[in-house]
Design an enzyme around this catalytic site. Structure first.
Site, mmCIF file in Angstrom:
data_model
loop_
_atom_site.group_PDB
_atom_site.id
_atom_site.type_symbol
_atom_site.label_atom_id
_atom_site.label_comp_id
_atom_site.label_asym_id
_atom_site.label_seq_id
_atom_site.Cartn_x
_atom_site.Cartn_y
_atom_site.Cartn_z
ATOM 1 N N GLY A 1 -4.948 2.871 -2.927
ATOM 2 C CA GLY A 1 -6.337 3.470 -3.169
ATOM 3 C C GLY A 1 -6.270 5.021 -3.303
ATOM 4 N N ASP B 1 -0.225 5.007 0.997
ATOM 5 C CA ASP B 1 -0.338 6.003 2.255
ATOM 6 C C ASP B 1 -0.181 5.371 3.332
ATOM 7 O OD1 ASP B 1 -1.774 8.547 0.499
ATOM 8 O OD2 ASP B 1 -2.115 6.653 -0.637
ATOM 9 N N ASP C 1 0.908 -1.246 0.031
ATOM 10 C CA ASP C 1 -0.007 -0.011 0.092
ATOM 11 C C ASP C 1 0.848 1.233 -0.027
ATOM 12 O OD1 ASP C 1 -2.297 1.615 0.369
ATOM 13 O OD2 ASP C 1 -1.878 1.806 2.505
ATOM 14 N N ARG D 1 -14.917 11.298 -0.275
ATOM 15 C CA ARG D 1 -13.829 12.015 -0.040
ATOM 16 C C ARG D 1 -13.471 13.186 -1.305
ATOM 17 N NH1 ARG D 1 -9.394 8.087 2.081
ATOM 18 N NH2 ARG D 1 -10.711 6.784 0.933
#
Length: 305
Positions: free
Chosen positions: A182, A93, A91, A136
Site C-alpha cells: 500500500g 512496510d 506486505d 496522508r
C-alpha cells in the site's frame, strides 16, 4: 476426521518442556482428546497433532492462543500444502522492512506525527485504507521528491530473517516471491531487487513538472481488495494452486489477501489484525515462518549451517 497440527514457537531463546506440557494439557482439556503424535522442531519450536471432526479448530482455542505468554500458538490443518508453498506474497512496510516509508517521507515535510496517526488508524482497520492514503498523501503536497528517493532507499532496513527465509523457500520449493504494498512503487521495486523477488506492485505518487508531489496518486490504489485480487491473479499467472499460496503482512489491509490465500500470517501485527488473521507470529526473525511450514532446525541448517 481432520488432522490438525498446532505449532508452538517461543519468542525467546528456548521453548521449555514444561511450557510444551502446559500448553498441550490446556489444549487436551479443551478438545477432550489426546494428541496423536508430536515432535520437537528445534530448541524454540514444537509440533502437536490432533485428529478431530471439526472443520475449524482455531475458534475453540482462541483464548489459549491469546493468553500464551511469550509463545505463538499456530493452528492449521496438516497435509502436503504445509511445506508445498509455491507463492508467498508480502506486505512491505513493517513486514519486509522495519519502517513505514510514507512516514519517512513525511519527516521531510514535518508532518510525520500526523501521517503516523492516520497510518495507525488504517492498520487497525479503523479507517478505510483508500481514504487513509488520500489523507496522508495530501499532507505531502509540495515536497520535492527527486532528491529524496535515493536518500530514503539508503535508510531502508530489511527485517531480520527475511533474506534467509526467502532464499530457503526459493531453493527448496522454487517459491515465487512477491511484494504487494500500500506504499509506493519506487521503494517496492527497490526491495524487489534487493531480495530478488519475482513481482512488485504498489502505488505511484504523482509529481508535477518540477518534481514536487501533487498530493495525489496515479492509477488504482493498492488496498486490501486489490491485494487479494492480485494474489489470486498471480496464482493463475504462475499456474499455482491457491492452497499453496501464503500472505504475510501486519495491517488491516492485508486481511483480505490472507483470507484469499491458502494461509495467512500476521507478522508482529496490530492487535486487531492478530485476532482476525489465520495465525500470528511475534518473534524477532522472519525465518521462524519456516517452523510454521513444518521445517525443523536440522532441515534449515542444511542451507544455513
Amino acid at each position: 476426521m481432520v488432522e490438525y497440527v498446532i505449532t508452538y514457537i517461543a519468542h525467546g531463546d528456548e521453548l521449555k518442556d514444561s511450557e510444551v506440557k502446559g500448553l498441550t494439557s490446556d489444549i487436551e482439556s479443551r478438545l477432550k482428546v489426546a494428541p496423536v503424535k508430536s515432535r520437537r522442531l528445534g530448541l524454540r519450536a514444537y509440533d502437536v497433532y490432533f485428529e478431530l471432526s471439526t472443520d475449524d479448530l482455531k475458534p475453540l482455542l482462541a483464548d489459549i492462543i491469546d493468553s500464551a505468554q511469550g509463545i505463538d500458538v499456530i493452528v492449521q490443518t496438516d497435509g502436503t500444502n504445509r511445506q508445498d508453498k509455491k507463492l508467498i506474497v508480502f506486505d512491505m512496510d513493517s513486514t519486509l522492512i522495519y519502517q513505514e516509508v510514507i512516514e519517512m517521507i513525511a519527516s521531510y515535510a514535518d508532518v510525520e506525527d500526523k501521517v503516523r496517526d492516520i497510518t495507525n488508524l488504517a492498520m487497525n482497520n479503523e479507517i478505510d485504507f483508500k481514504e487513509s492514503l488520500r489523507q496522508r498523501v495530501k499532507l505531502l503536497e509540495g515536497l520535492q521528491m527527486d532528491s529524496l528517493y535515493d536518500e530514503i532507499k539508503s535508510k531502508l532496513l530489511i527485517t531480520n530473517g527475511v533474506p534467509e527465509f526467502c532464499s530457503f523457500m526459493k531453493k527448496t520449493q522454487g517459491t515465487k516471491l512477491c511484494v504487494l504494498s500500500g506504499g509506493f512503487i519506487q521503494f517496492a521495486e527497490f526491495i524487489k531487487g534487493e531480495l530478488e523477488f519475482d513481482y512488485a506492485r504498489a502505488n505511484l505518487l504523482a509529481l508535477d513538472d518540477n518534481g514536487r508531489l501533487t498530493g495525489e496518486t496515479i492509477g488504482d490504489i493498492v488496498d486490501g481488495q486489490c491485494k487479494a485480487e492480485t494474489l489470486l491473479q498471480l496464482c493463475q499467472d504462475y499456474d499455482i494452486d491457491v492452497a499453496s499460496s501464503v500472505m504475510i503482512g501486519d495491517g488491516g489491509n492485508d486481511l483480505l489477501a490472507m483470507a484469499a490465500a491458502g494461509f495467512g500470517i500476521a507478522w508482529n501485527a496490530k492487535p486487531t489484525v492478530q485476532k482476525k488473521a489465520p495465525c500470528k507470529l511475534n518473534t524477532k526473525s522472519m525465518k521462524d515462518v519456516l517452523y510454521i511450514f513444518g521445517y525443523s532446525d536440522e532441515e534449515i541448517k542444511i542451507l544455513f549451517p
